[in-house]
Design an enzyme around this catalytic site. Structure first.
Site, PDB file in Angstrom:
ATOM      1  N   LEU A  93      73.209  -3.708  28.821  1.00 27.68           N
ATOM      2  CA  LEU A  93      72.067  -3.310  27.989  1.00 27.68           C
ATOM      3  C   LEU A  93      70.817  -3.447  28.841  1.00 27.68           C
ATOM      4  O   LEU A  93      70.635  -4.465  29.510  1.00 27.68           O
ATOM      5  CB  LEU A  93      71.986  -4.217  26.757  1.00 27.68           C
ATOM      6  CG  LEU A  93      70.888  -3.906  25.722  1.00 27.68           C
ATOM      7  CD1 LEU A  93      71.346  -4.283  24.316  1.00 27.68           C
ATOM      8  CD2 LEU A  93      69.589  -4.647  26.046  1.00 27.68           C
ATOM      9  N   VAL A  95      66.445  -1.964  29.327  1.00 28.67           N
ATOM     10  CA  VAL A  95      65.280  -1.166  28.954  1.00 28.67           C
ATOM     11  C   VAL A  95      64.498  -0.872  30.239  1.00 28.67           C
ATOM     12  O   VAL A  95      64.328  -1.764  31.077  1.00 28.67           O
ATOM     13  CB  VAL A  95      64.395  -1.944  27.939  1.00 28.67           C
ATOM     14  CG1 VAL A  95      63.081  -1.209  27.681  1.00 28.67           C
ATOM     15  CG2 VAL A  95      65.151  -2.162  26.627  1.00 28.67           C
ATOM     16  N   GLY A 101      58.460  -4.856  26.811  1.00 27.73           N
ATOM     17  CA  GLY A 101      57.434  -5.469  25.977  1.00 27.73           C
ATOM     18  C   GLY A 101      57.129  -4.713  24.702  1.00 27.73           C
ATOM     19  O   GLY A 101      56.151  -5.004  24.027  1.00 27.73           O
ATOM     20  N   GLY A 105      64.402  -3.621  23.454  1.00 26.13           N
ATOM     21  CA  GLY A 105      65.654  -4.346  23.688  1.00 26.13           C
ATOM     22  C   GLY A 105      66.271  -4.753  22.356  1.00 26.13           C
ATOM     23  O   GLY A 105      67.472  -4.583  22.128  1.00 26.13           O
ATOM     24  N   ASP A 129      78.347 -10.331  27.291  1.00 33.14           N
ATOM     25  CA  ASP A 129      78.364 -11.214  28.461  1.00 33.14           C
ATOM     26  C   ASP A 129      76.994 -11.121  29.113  1.00 33.14           C
ATOM     27  O   ASP A 129      76.690 -10.132  29.775  1.00 33.14           O
ATOM     28  CB  ASP A 129      79.440 -10.769  29.457  1.00 33.14           C
ATOM     29  CG  ASP A 129      80.840 -10.892  28.877  1.00 33.14           C
ATOM     30  OD1 ASP A 129      81.208 -12.008  28.476  1.00 33.14           O
ATOM     31  OD2 ASP A 129      81.548  -9.872  28.800  1.00 33.14           O
ATOM     32  N   TYR A 139      69.399 -12.887  24.046  1.00 29.52           N
ATOM     33  CA  TYR A 139      70.384 -12.674  22.973  1.00 29.52           C
ATOM     34  C   TYR A 139      70.297 -13.775  21.914  1.00 29.52           C
ATOM     35  O   TYR A 139      70.438 -13.505  20.720  1.00 29.52           O
ATOM     36  CB  TYR A 139      71.794 -12.567  23.556  1.00 29.52           C
ATOM     37  CG  TYR A 139      71.998 -11.279  24.328  1.00 29.52           C
ATOM     38  CD1 TYR A 139      71.969 -10.046  23.672  1.00 29.52           C
ATOM     39  CD2 TYR A 139      72.184 -11.269  25.702  1.00 29.52           C
ATOM     40  CE1 TYR A 139      72.124  -8.851  24.362  1.00 29.52           C
ATOM     41  CE2 TYR A 139      72.337 -10.084  26.405  1.00 29.52           C
ATOM     42  CZ  TYR A 139      72.310  -8.887  25.727  1.00 29.52           C
ATOM     43  OH  TYR A 139      72.446  -7.702  26.418  1.00 29.52           O
TER      44      TYR A 139
HETATM   45  C1  COA Z   1      65.862  -8.074  28.514  1.00 26.21           C
HETATM   46  C2  COA Z   1      65.263  -6.750  28.060  1.00 26.21           C
HETATM   47  C3  COA Z   1      66.387  -5.872  27.485  1.00 26.21           C
HETATM   48  C4  COA Z   1      64.196  -7.045  26.974  1.00 26.21           C
HETATM   49  O1  COA Z   1      63.771  -5.828  26.397  1.00 26.21           O
HETATM   50  P1  COA Z   1      62.276  -5.576  25.876  1.00 26.21           P
HETATM   51  O2  COA Z   1      62.322  -4.415  24.984  1.00 26.21           O
HETATM   52  O3  COA Z   1      61.345  -5.508  27.035  1.00 26.21           O
HETATM   53  O4  COA Z   1      61.979  -6.875  25.070  1.00 26.21           O
HETATM   54  P2  COA Z   1      60.546  -7.316  24.533  1.00 26.21           P
HETATM   55  O5  COA Z   1      59.802  -7.889  25.678  1.00 26.21           O
HETATM   56  O6  COA Z   1      59.906  -6.197  23.804  1.00 26.21           O
HETATM   57  O7  COA Z   1      60.950  -8.489  23.589  1.00 26.21           O
HETATM   58  C5  COA Z   1      61.510  -8.293  22.297  1.00 26.21           C
HETATM   59  C6  COA Z   1      61.684  -9.652  21.696  1.00 26.21           C
HETATM   60  O8  COA Z   1      62.644 -10.369  22.504  1.00 26.21           O
HETATM   61  C7  COA Z   1      62.051 -11.535  23.026  1.00 26.21           C
HETATM   62  N1  COA Z   1      62.526 -11.731  24.402  1.00 26.21           N
HETATM   63  C8  COA Z   1      62.467 -10.835  25.421  1.00 26.21           C
HETATM   64  N2  COA Z   1      63.031 -11.357  26.523  1.00 26.21           N
HETATM   65  C9  COA Z   1      63.426 -12.610  26.193  1.00 26.21           C
HETATM   66  C10 COA Z   1      64.053 -13.656  26.892  1.00 26.21           C
HETATM   67  N3  COA Z   1      64.415 -13.511  28.161  1.00 26.21           N
HETATM   68  N4  COA Z   1      64.313 -14.799  26.237  1.00 26.21           N
HETATM   69  C11 COA Z   1      63.953 -14.965  24.930  1.00 26.21           C
HETATM   70  N5  COA Z   1      63.358 -14.006  24.227  1.00 26.21           N
HETATM   71  C12 COA Z   1      63.098 -12.840  24.838  1.00 26.21           C
HETATM   72  C13 COA Z   1      60.555 -11.290  22.990  1.00 26.21           C
HETATM   73  O9  COA Z   1      59.859 -12.504  22.903  1.00 26.21           O
HETATM   74  C14 COA Z   1      60.417 -10.480  21.708  1.00 26.21           C
HETATM   75  O10 COA Z   1      60.465 -11.333  20.599  1.00 26.21           O
HETATM   76  P3  COA Z   1      59.758 -10.978  19.182  1.00 26.21           P
HETATM   77  O11 COA Z   1      60.374  -9.681  18.730  1.00 26.21           O
HETATM   78  O12 COA Z   1      60.122 -12.133  18.313  1.00 26.21           O
HETATM   79  O13 COA Z   1      58.312 -10.853  19.479  1.00 26.21           O
HETATM   80  C15 COA Z   1      64.549  -6.023  29.207  1.00 26.21           C
HETATM   81  O14 COA Z   1      63.592  -6.877  29.748  1.00 26.21           O
HETATM   82  C16 COA Z   1      65.475  -5.540  30.331  1.00 26.21           C
HETATM   83  O15 COA Z   1      66.084  -4.488  30.233  1.00 26.21           O
HETATM   84  N6  COA Z   1      65.562  -6.296  31.441  1.00 26.21           N
HETATM   85  C17 COA Z   1      66.395  -5.911  32.564  1.00 26.21           C
HETATM   86  C18 COA Z   1      67.860  -5.867  32.236  1.00 26.21           C
HETATM   87  C19 COA Z   1      68.358  -7.147  31.620  1.00 26.21           C
HETATM   88  O16 COA Z   1      67.953  -8.235  32.005  1.00 26.21           O
HETATM   89  N7  COA Z   1      69.227  -7.042  30.645  1.00 26.21           N
HETATM   90  C20 COA Z   1      69.682  -8.202  29.919  1.00 26.21           C
HETATM   91  C21 COA Z   1      70.941  -7.931  29.211  1.00 26.21           C
HETATM   92  S1  COA Z   1      72.381  -8.162  30.264  1.00 26.21           S
END
Ligand code: COA
Length: 158
Positions: A93, A95, A101, A105, A129, A139
């Site tokens: 998964l 973004v 932000g 996600g 995972d 998650y």
């Molecule tokens: C992780 C990822 C999917 C987050 O997506 P995003 O849309 O940017 O998430 P946002 O920053 O909009 O955050 C959405 C919510 O999740 C929370 N959140 C985001 N990252 C977080 C983290 N690492 N730990 C805890 N909470 C987190 C935010 O605080 C926010 O909370 P809220 O809705 O209560 O305000 C994105 O940063 C990404 O794709 N990263 C690279 C790939 C990756 O790491 N994937 C992980 C899955 S294997």
């Protein structure tokens, strides 16, 4: 500006520009996702920005199972005594950086859970995972629970 998005099954979309900041997740979408889908090992769902059609994110879904013994006892007490529990797995998964932000996600996670829940097939939970501790906390923030015996694997009961 408020944008609208739609989720589409991976087809002939241009994903050569996709960059989520994690090379392995970029490469997977560009080079491997289509093949895995053709072989029916997973289905890849794309989050499409409706304003210009670009790929804002993606996740993959695969059927799977986990050992009953790997789930917390508080949960397994209520479950039938089969050795395995049917699950759907979010393999990957991500973004795109340009869209971070904006809670996309969480939107993708919600879409995955809804999609699995609506499918007419027995699935007890969605499992993921997480690739690192940061992903684990992402998650957990969205209601997933860690397995007791398997590190960085989390589940969400449907
Ligand atoms: C992780 C990822 C999917 C987050 O997506 P995003 O849309 O940017 O998430 P946002 O920053 O909009 O955050 C959405 C919510 O999740 C929370 N959140 C985001 N990252 C977080 C983290 N690492 N730990 C805890 N909470 C987190 C935010 O605080 C926010 O909370 P809220 O809705 O209560 O305000 C994105 O940063 C990404 O794709 N990263 C690279 C790939 C990756 O790491 N994937 C992980 C899955 S294997």
């Amino acid at each position: 500006v408020s944008r609208t998005y739609r989720v589409e099954r991976l087809a002939k979309h241009d994903r050569s520009q996709f960059d989520c900041g994690v090379p392995e997740l970029n490469i997977y979408l560009r080079k491997q996702a289509g093949q895995d889908q053709r072989r029916r090992f997973s289905v890849c769902h794309l989050l499409i920005d409706a304003t210009d059609g670009s790929v804002a994110g993606y996740y993959t879904l695969t059927a799977g199972s986990v050992l009953l013994a790997d789930l917390p006892q508080a949960i397994t007490r209520k479950l039938p005594r089969y050795p395995t529990v049917p699950v759907a797995r979010i393999g990957r998964l991500a973004v795109a950086i340009a869209y971070h932000g904006q809670k996309l996600g969480g939107l993708l996670l919600y879409d995955a859970v809804q999609r699995v829940s609506a499918a007419n097939i027995g699935v007890y939970a969605v499992v993921v995972d997480a690739k690192d501790d940061n992903a684990v906390s992402f998650y957990e923030h969205h209601g997933f629970t860690r397995f007791e015996s398997v590190s960085r694997t989390l589940f969400f009961e449907l």
